[in-house]
Design an enzyme around this catalytic site. Structure first.
Site, short mmCIF file in Angstrom:
data_model
loop_
_atom_site.label_atom_id
_atom_site.label_comp_id
_atom_site.label_asym_id
_atom_site.label_seq_id
_atom_site.Cartn_x
_atom_site.Cartn_y
_atom_site.Cartn_z
N LYS A 114 0.86 -1.19 0.00
CA LYS A 114 0.00 0.00 0.00
C LYS A 114 0.88 1.22 0.00
CE LYS A 114 -4.49 0.73 0.55
NZ LYS A 114 -5.42 -0.31 0.12
N1 GLU Z 1 -7.20 0.03 -3.13
C1 GLU Z 1 -7.96 -1.13 -3.37
C2 GLU Z 1 -8.00 -2.02 -2.15
O1 GLU Z 1 -7.81 -1.58 -1.05
C3 GLU Z 1 -7.54 -1.86 -4.64
C4 GLU Z 1 -6.15 -2.39 -4.65
C5 GLU Z 1 -5.72 -2.94 -5.99
O2 GLU Z 1 -6.53 -3.04 -6.89
O3 GLU Z 1 -4.53 -3.24 -6.12
O4 GLU Z 1 -8.31 -3.18 -2.23
#
Ligand code: GLU
Length: 424
Positions: A114
């Protein structure tokens, strides 16, 4: 700051405390090997970067950005990038850890990551956001990549942000690398169905849960905390199945009508006015009041810690479907369990987004694109299978859905880790 300090600073509360508590509980439940448990408590790698950005008034502002890579055991790291004033290193690590479990619970071949930048995107111009995004990408260029770590949208980032990241990365490499990010615009190799995917996955989970709990769709009522991409799409796709939306909110407050709020009208109102408040024919309501409404399905789709020790006892929903990451603290989960509230945990309920991100990455690598129906059908198959597996695990172990989802996910990561062994 040493990793130990970051982890121990987070020992008392906040998202990292929640993520570590959930991991420790899962370790106990499945009898996880100690060495693997200790390894999984720490992220593999965390980058902290300064992002000097030329502002429109001629000044330079130096933002701070993070990218945490929690695990690569099952494949490249995957996870979004958020822009928010409250981003912290602890939060980003927790969110990376949740991505690891999320990818494992739907069994797609990724680890978790993240990113986040501490900024207030609502007060920045498009030009400022573009320059900040491009500089952030340049700082990350060595650690991201289609085989290493693939960012995606998250809170207050979108397809345009991904287009800037893709372009900046590609310019540095000297050729186009669409698979470096997902959630791209369709014109750049984005996948049909990606924008709605998190909400769609959430609705598949709600549908499966309502079947199990024998709650009829017709006449059911739901409330959405956080009418952004995830919350609004979940509402748009749930309403045609029968349930009525009685309340929705954004960061500035919400609206309530016990007879139902037509979802598309509220989407239009929000597009026109920038907020859900002031919707004609509905009463204003606070975010706190919304969470405590009597309804069948409550969808927290905003930020972490929405349901905490202080309000969990007042939740009257039959079911909570976590569109957001980490909206329920561990103490709150215990209270919800005591009160018989059925929680579909974040790592399952909002995994539709990363699942279609995986489809986008696969399509991009093959340069061969699917129809929207194909995307949605494959998403449904994966979500229903994951829901069934987690539900069966919860029955087998007599635990709640979060503990079951964690048992499945941590078990899969641990198996991969055990097979690979510790290098060297
Ligand atoms: N931000 C989204 C999540 O928390 C998507 C992450 C992604 O598609 O890599 O799942």
């Amino acid at each position: 700051m040493a990793m130990e300090e970051i982890l121990s600073d987070a020992a008392l509360d906040g998202p990292l405390h929640a993520a570590l508590t959930q991991l420790d509980d899962a370790a106990k439940l499945i009898g996880l090997d100690d060495a693997i448990h200790h390894k999984l408590r720490k992220p593999k790698r965390v980058m902290m970067v300064s992002i000097p950005t030329a502002m429109d008034d001629g000044s330079t502002q130096v933002f701070t950005g993070y990218r945490a890579q929690h695990s690569m055991e099952r494949g490249p790291c995957k996870g979004g990038i958020r822009y928010h004033p409250d981003v912290t290193i602890e939060e980003v690590i927790a969110l990376a850890m949740w991505m690891t479990w999320k990818c494992a619970v739907v069994n797609i071949p990724y680890g978790g990551a993240k990113g986040g930048v501490v900024c207030n995107p609502k007060e920045m111009s498009v030009g400022e956001l573009e320059r900040m995004t491009r500089r952030f990408t340049t700082e990350l260029v060595e650690v991201i990549g289609p085989e290493k770590d693939i960012p995606a949208p998250d809170v207050y980032t979108d397809a345009q942000t991904m287009a800037w990241i893709m372009d900046t990365y590609s310019m540095q490499k000297g050729y186009s690398v669409p698979a470096v990010v997902t959630g791209k615009p369709i014109a750049l190799g984005g996948s049909l169905g990606r924008e709605a995917a998190t909400g769609r996955g959430c609705v598949f989970c709600i549908r499966e849960a309502m079947r199990r709990l024998e709650i009829p769709m017709d006449g059911a009522k739901f409330a959405v905390q956080g009418f952004g991409n995830v919350g609004a799409w979940a509402a748009r796709l749930l309403e045609p199945l029968g349930p009525k939306m009685m309340a929705a909110s954004d960061s500035r407050g919400g609206v309530y009508n016990p007879d139902g709020i037509p979802v598309l009208d509220l989407v239009k109102h929000k597009e026109e006015t920038g907020r859900v408040g002031g919707f004609p024919g509905a009463d204003d309501i606070s975010n706190e009041e919304l969470l405590e409404l009597e309804c069948d399905v409550l969808i927290p789709a905003a930020l972490e810690n929405a349901i905490h020790e202080g309000n969990a006892g007042n939740i009257k929903a039959t079911m909570v479907a976590e569109g957001a990451n980490g909206p329920t603290t561990p103490d709150a989960q215990d209270i919800l369990n005591d009160n018989g509230v059925f929680v579909i945990p974040d790592i399952l309920a909002n995994s539709g987004g990363v699942t279609v991100s995986y489809f986008e990455w696969v399509q991009g690598l093959q340069a061969y694109f699917w129809t929207e129906d194909e995307v949605n059908e494959r998403l449904e198959r994966i979500m229903v299978r994951a829901f069934d597996e987690v539900y069966a695990e919860s029955q087998k172990r007599s635990v709640d859905m979060r503990a079951a989802a964690m048992a499945v996910a941590v078990g899969r990561v641990a198996e991969a880790q055990a097979m690979r062994g510790i290098y060297p």
